[in-house]
Design a protein around this motif. Structure first.
Motif, PDB file in Angstrom:
ATOM      1  N   THR A 160       0.870  -1.172   0.000  1.00 35.85           N
ATOM      2  CA  THR A 160       0.000   0.000   0.000  1.00 35.85           C
ATOM      3  C   THR A 160       0.906   1.222   0.000  1.00 35.85           C
ATOM      4  OG1 THR A 160      -0.105  -0.191   2.411  1.00 35.85           O
ATOM      5  CG2 THR A 160      -1.938  -1.093   1.184  1.00 35.85           C
ATOM      6  N   SER A 161       0.556   2.208  -0.780  1.00 38.92           N
ATOM      7  CA  SER A 161       1.486   3.330  -0.959  1.00 38.92           C
ATOM      8  C   SER A 161       0.740   4.659  -1.055  1.00 38.92           C
ATOM      9  CB  SER A 161       2.297   3.074  -2.226  1.00 38.92           C
ATOM     10  OG  SER A 161       3.010   4.213  -2.612  1.00 38.92           O
ATOM     11  N   GLY A 162       1.465   5.730  -0.814  1.00 46.30           N
ATOM     12  CA  GLY A 162       0.875   7.067  -0.910  1.00 46.30           C
ATOM     13  C   GLY A 162       0.034   7.369   0.316  1.00 46.30           C
ATOM     14  N   GLY A 163      -0.948   8.243   0.146  1.00 50.76           N
ATOM     15  CA  GLY A 163      -1.814   8.589   1.280  1.00 50.76           C
ATOM     16  C   GLY A 163      -2.630   7.383   1.699  1.00 50.76           C
ATOM     17  N   ASP A 164      -2.788   7.174   3.001  1.00 50.03           N
ATOM     18  CA  ASP A 164      -3.569   6.011   3.425  1.00 50.03           C
ATOM     19  C   ASP A 164      -5.043   6.237   3.119  1.00 50.03           C
ATOM     20  OD1 ASP A 164      -3.574   7.981   5.588  1.00 50.03           O
ATOM     21  OD2 ASP A 164      -4.841   6.507   6.600  1.00 50.03           O
ATOM     22  N   ALA A 165      -5.750   5.149   2.940  1.00 50.80           N
ATOM     23  CA  ALA A 165      -7.170   5.242   2.640  1.00 50.80           C
ATOM     24  C   ALA A 165      -7.871   4.069   3.310  1.00 50.80           C
ATOM     25  CB  ALA A 165      -7.397   5.200   1.124  1.00 50.80           C
ATOM     26  N   ALA A 166      -9.052   4.344   3.858  1.00 52.18           N
ATOM     27  CA  ALA A 166      -9.798   3.279   4.524  1.00 52.18           C
ATOM     28  C   ALA A 166     -10.199   2.231   3.487  1.00 52.18           C
ATOM     29  CB  ALA A 166     -11.034   3.859   5.192  1.00 52.18           C
ATOM     30  N   GLY A 167      -9.976   0.996   3.796  1.00 49.93           N
ATOM     31  CA  GLY A 167     -10.294  -0.073   2.853  1.00 49.93           C
ATOM     32  C   GLY A 167      -9.031  -0.713   2.298  1.00 49.93           C
ATOM     33  N   MET A 168      -7.874  -0.035   2.496  1.00 45.22           N
ATOM     34  CA  MET A 168      -6.618  -0.633   2.016  1.00 45.22           C
ATOM     35  C   MET A 168      -6.402  -1.982   2.704  1.00 45.22           C
ATOM     36  SD  MET A 168      -3.883   2.462   1.719  1.00 45.22           S
ATOM     37  CE  MET A 168      -3.590   3.265   0.135  1.00 45.22           C
ATOM     38  N   ASN A 169      -6.713  -2.037   3.994  1.00 46.27           N
ATOM     39  CA  ASN A 169      -6.549  -3.300   4.714  1.00 46.27           C
ATOM     40  C   ASN A 169      -7.456  -4.392   4.165  1.00 46.27           C
ATOM     41  OD1 ASN A 169      -4.548  -2.903   6.617  1.00 46.27           O
ATOM     42  ND2 ASN A 169      -5.933  -1.750   7.951  1.00 46.27           N
ATOM     43  N   ALA A 170      -8.667  -3.983   3.830  1.00 48.20           N
ATOM     44  CA  ALA A 170      -9.610  -4.971   3.296  1.00 48.20           C
ATOM     45  C   ALA A 170      -9.082  -5.523   1.977  1.00 48.20           C
ATOM     46  CB  ALA A 170     -10.976  -4.333   3.096  1.00 48.20           C
ATOM     47  N   GLY A 219      -7.082   2.837   7.607  1.00 49.17           N
ATOM     48  CA  GLY A 219      -5.673   3.009   7.216  1.00 49.17           C
ATOM     49  C   GLY A 219      -5.107   1.738   6.632  1.00 49.17           C
ATOM     50  N   THR A 220      -3.813   1.534   6.823  1.00 54.78           N
ATOM     51  CA  THR A 220      -3.203   0.316   6.291  1.00 54.78           C
ATOM     52  C   THR A 220      -2.265  -0.291   7.324  1.00 54.78           C
ATOM     53  OG1 THR A 220      -1.579  -0.526   4.733  1.00 54.78           O
ATOM     54  CG2 THR A 220      -1.684   1.863   4.934  1.00 54.78           C
ATOM     55  N   SER A 221      -2.482  -1.551   7.630  1.00 51.10           N
ATOM     56  CA  SER A 221      -1.685  -2.201   8.676  1.00 51.10           C
ATOM     57  C   SER A 221      -0.322  -2.655   8.167  1.00 51.10           C
ATOM     58  CB  SER A 221      -2.453  -3.393   9.249  1.00 51.10           C
ATOM     59  OG  SER A 221      -3.644  -2.951   9.809  1.00 51.10           O
TER      60      SER A 221
END
Ligand code: ADP
Length: 911
Positions: A160-170, A219-221
């Motif tokens: 995952t890269s750049g600005g974090d976004a909700a759903g990246m973890n999913a 975010g992203t874990s």
């Protein structure tokens, strides 16, 4: 233990018996694990003590079950069922040990077996021959087990890269789990491109369990970073070297346009990078050939929704949730003090967040980069709008400004400047609020969890399909369908938007956004800004329009009514509220609606008009309906409702021949949490409901995880439609779902119990995991929510407990979700357009008069009721075909079911 059984649970009837059993097993070499709980003790037998394949965890807990009678020495203990089998290479020594602790045993020397009993009357077998069958006959999960469809498994890395976004973890969860189920080895690259450049333990093999619980985490874990070295060739050289050293042949990148640009650069340079590494002896000749092609797949994770090639990006909708929550809250203080607020929202060069927030919160004015105000003196236009709204009785003024907002000469429009204008020219007490990073965060909305999951799955499929000849794909979403287009083209088009804005070619910038963007912008201006009589129709085309709510309340009913009223007024029509559904109409409960009367309704849940299930022609006399419509001279109807409303539409259509006053345009805006209205992909309220379900399930999971190993059977609404269960199941990571489309059979329950046991056996001994099953309220008459929960409780053999949660009316939600508000606005406006277009339709076209205002993909269509009846399952109150059904199997697969197919079990045995 033969075949790798590693966890066993024993039940003791009392604390005294439990303590005896613990002492007995301690004597056999089992170590008590701390911390101990009274009545629930965990013990471990290290593999080396018994020469077992794995450590054995034994849990003894108090239960209400009585002990079975203790077998006598006269009985043949080898015929008793159940118990533990332990390997022992010296049975003689074992015998003398048993003698020393005064434990009775039976010996079957020719079979190399020694049988004894524990204090709880369970049989224990010591054997020097390791081929006994697994007593529970349950396969263990091997998270990294692979179906052997590739001789060499594909090795996929995800970052995952750049600005974090909700759903990246999913999306990472979906990539990991779906990848494993497809036989791939999946690696997580920590800290975005930086992890790729650094290598080492920043590139880690992920297993099934490593992503548990990630669906609900914002975010992203695996971390993200802005990485300058990756922008240099030397950095990318190191990244390539690390990938080759890990044997990774595919890379899935989830990020914004910057990250995907980087991915595209990396892809185009790959052969050159390998060549350079080979020449410098940093990789071997063989490596250079084996890894000659790198597959790159892009997933768009960005709150800005600024990427071409997709209608929506992962994280944008959650961000919109946060913005709307904030603006709603600011609205109450603005209202109390009669203030104006200028609110700046994120979005860089993209105005999606600002425009959607403007629509969803009923802001008075919105500034976005793609469509700057066209007037030289936009300040006066803005003031005129705000002033007009104040004159109509509004006590608050809300202006939303995108961070990239500009005027037509590209000069930035700053919130502080707007504040000064409002203060100086209108004398308004004005405040500026910059929402900042709250917009990024928090648990993902249902939409993002589902989007990220299905796109994550699609990205793995894209990897598996790819060949050196196929261009790198970008996984997108167009018209509610997952797409797979060329990454490079999408990156190019995205950069073109910024270029078009830079060249003041705003028409091109709007064109490059998804098609709904322009429509939504028009909907916003037409229903908000053009209320200056500039949009009025000639007097003879103005109509008296009745608005009625039908069925159960659903989020967005009021928002649709508000937009319809304001847009209708802007056009010169007269909107009427029909209170309490069709019974209200019959009683003459009709009142004219005003612009200010619907103020604030955009964010109101429930139904301000009052809603009723009574169907005209069935529960309400059609003659009276026709009479009242005639009496009040209602020339068009907008119905907002669910399946009852659809049934009503059929009746109204049929009755037109008898009652001329029914020969008017009638549009149905679908609104029901069940999402079961034919002619539309989405009904208002269904998104709000999904969000209520995920919030409730997140809390339930937290409780389950915190206390003990529990499976919650959660009952959701939906009538005969499994939409909420399936989409809710996907968004909450449910273990499985029970839906009316499939019913529930005993075999299915048995297999579900086995699956749950396998999962719990595989859990860490000292962790209590919660699991969820979603059951639609009408999935089965026999296997009710309570019955299923009781079956799980009994059959869980102490491995897990079960509870029920019936969500009931909570599912109607409180405030409607932004998506429901936006859909409501768009559909309401189009419904008024439909009514205008069909007024006075020629008789031969009369069948087109009565229609559903439905969303097909991203487009609004008006399928007539006549056209829809053959496509509806009227008995079961739903459409014959449901687009969401293709997600059904994913729920099971992502909960680990794929690992228990017969072939997977076979493959496990062979390992
Ligand atoms: P976003 O992906 O959210 O748009 P950025 O634009 O900050 O975020 O990009 C994230 C990362 O992607 C950068 O830190 C950099 O490592 C990489 N990147 C961006 N543009 C390029 C490029 N042109 N070449 C190589 N890497 C790039």
């Amino acid at each position: 233990m033969p075949l790798g059984l590693s966890h066993v649970v024993l039940n003791a009837p009392s604390l005294e018996e439990l303590n005896k059993a613990v002492a007995f097993y301690n004597n056999l070499g089992f170590q008590t694990l701390s911390p101990t709980k009274e009545g629930d003790v965990w013990l471990k037998l290290p593999a080396k003590c018994s020469q077992n394949a794995t450590d054995l965890t034994l849990r003894i807990l108090i239960s209400t079950v009585d002990l079975s009678p203790r077998p006598t020495l006269e009985e043949d203990w080898s015929r008793l069922s159940g118990g533990l089998v332990l390997l022992s290479n010296d049975l003689e020594k074992r015998k003398s040990h048993l003698n020393s602790i005064d434990a009775k045993y039976q010996e079957y020397a020719e079979d190399g077996e020694l049988y004894t009993l524990d204090p709880l009357n369970n049989v224990i077998v010591f054997t020097d021959r390791p081929a006994l069958p697994n007593l529970l006959d349950l396969p263990q999960i091997d998270s990294n087990s692979s179906k052997k469809d590739h001789a060499v498994p594909r090795k996929i890395a995800v970052l995952t890269s750049g600005g974090d976004a909700a759903g990246m973890n999913a999306s990472v969860r979906a990539v990991v789990r779906y990848g494993i189920s497809k036989g791939c080895h999946v690696y997580g690259v920590y800290e975005g491109y930086q992890g790729l450049v650094d290598g080492g333990d920043r590139i880690r093999r992920m297993d099934w369990k490593s992503v548990r619980g990630w669906l609900s985490v914002g975010g992203t874990s695996i971390g993200t970073a802005r990485c300058m070295p990756f922008k240099t060739r030397e950095g990318r050289l190191r990244a390539a070297e690390n990938l080759v050293h890990h044997g990774i042949d595919s890379l899935i990148v989830c990020g914004g346009d910057g990250s995907l640009t980087g991915a595209d650069v990396f892809r185009s340079e790959w052969p050159g990078l390998l060549d350079e590494l080979k020449k410098a002896n940093r990789i071997t000749e063989e490596d250079a050939t084996t890894y000659g092609h790198l597959t790159i797949v892009g997933l768009v994770g960005s709150i800005d929704n600024d990427m071409a090639g997709t209608d929506i990006t992962i994280g944008a909708v959650t961000s919109l949730h946060r913005i709307c929550e904030s603006v709603d809250s600011i609205g109450t203080t603005a209202l109390s003090h009669s203030r104006a607020f200028v609110i700046e929202v994120m979005g860089r060069h993209c105005g999606w967040l600002a425009l959607m927030a403007g629509i969803a919160t009923g802001a008075d004015f919105v500034f976005i980069p793609e469509r700057p105000p066209m007037e030289d003196d936009w300040e006066s236009t803005m003031c005129a709008v705000a002033h007009r709204h104040r004159m109509l009785g509004k006590r608050k003024t809300v202006i939303i400004v995108a961070e990239g907002a500009i005027d037509k000469s590209l000069k930035p429009i700053r919130p502080e400047y707007i504040k000064d204008i409002l203060t100086d020219r209108l004398g308004l007490d004005t405040r500026v609020t910059t929402l900042g990073h709250t917009q990024r965060g928090g648990s993902p909305a249902a939409f993002d969890r589902i989007l990220a999951t299905i796109q994550g799955v699609a990205s793995v499929d894209a990897v598996l399909r790819s060949t050196p000849e196929t261009p790198s794909p970008l996984i997108g979403m167009t018209s509610n369908k997952v797409t797979c287009g060329p990454l490079m083209k999408a990156v190019e088009l995205t950069h073109e938007v910024a270029k078009a804005i830079g060249e003041k070619n705003f028409a091109r910038a709007m064109e490059l956004r998804d098609p709904q963007f322009a429509e939504e912008f028009n909907a916003y201006t037409a229903s908000t800004i053009l209320d200056d009589e500039s949009d009025l129709l000639p007097a003879h085309l103005r109509l008296r329009i009745g608005i009625v709510h039908m069925g159960a309340p659903a989020g967005g009913m009021n928002a649709a009514t508000r937009t319809a009223v304001r847009y209708a007024l802007n056009r010169g029509h007269t909107p009427f509220a029909i209170f309490n559904g069709f019974p209200g109409l019959v009683h003459g409960s009709i009142e004219e609606l005003t612009w200010i009367g619907v103020d604030g309704w955009i964010s109101h849940g429930g139904s301000e008009l009052g809603t009723n299930r009574a169907v005209p022609g069935e529960d309400v006399d059609m003659g009276m309906v026709a009479y009242q419509l005639q009496k009040f001279n209602i020339q068009a109807l907008m119905i907002v409702g669910g399946f009852e409303a659809f049934s009503g539409l059929i009746k109204l259509n049929e009755a037109r021949e008898k009652y001329p006053s029914l020969c008017i345009p009638i549009g149905l805006i679908p609104a029901t949490v069940s999402n079961n209205v034919p002619g539309t992909d989405f009904s208002l309220g269904s998104d709000t409901s999904l969000n209520s379900i995920i919030n409730a399930c997140d809390s339930i999971m937290q409780s389950a995880r915190s206390s003990r190993r529990r499976v919650f059977v959660v009952e959701v609404q939906g009538g005969m439609s499994g939409y909420l269960a399936v989409e809710g199941g996907l968004a909450t990571g449910a273990n499985t779902v029970y839906i009316p489309e499939e019913g529930i059979k005993l075999e299915r329950l048995q297999s579900d119990v086995r699956h749950l046991m396998a999962l719990y056996l595989d859990d860490d001994a000292d962790k209590s995991e919660g699991r969820i099953i979603l059951r639609n309220e009408k999935a089965s008459k026999t296997y009710t929510t309570d019955v299923i929960s009781n079956i799980l409780k009994d059959e869980g053999r102490g491995l897990f407990d079960s509870r029920t949660a019936v969500l009931g009316h909570i599912q109607q939600g409180n405030t409607p979700s932004p998506m429901d508000r936006i859909h409501a606005t768009r559909l309401a406006m189009r419904c008024i357009d439909f009514i205008e277009q069909h007024t006075g339709a020629a008789l031969e076209k009369a069948h087109l008069l009565v229609a559903v205002v439905g969303l097909t993909g991203a487009e609004v269509h008006f399928p007539s009721v006549k056209e829809l009846v053959p496509k509806a399952d009227l008995a079961n109150r739903k459409p014959n075909k449901a687009w969401w059904f293709e997600h059904r199997d994913l729920v099971d697969l992502l909960s680990g079911r794929g690992l228990f197919t017969p072939e997977a079990q076979e493959s496990l045995k062979q390992q």
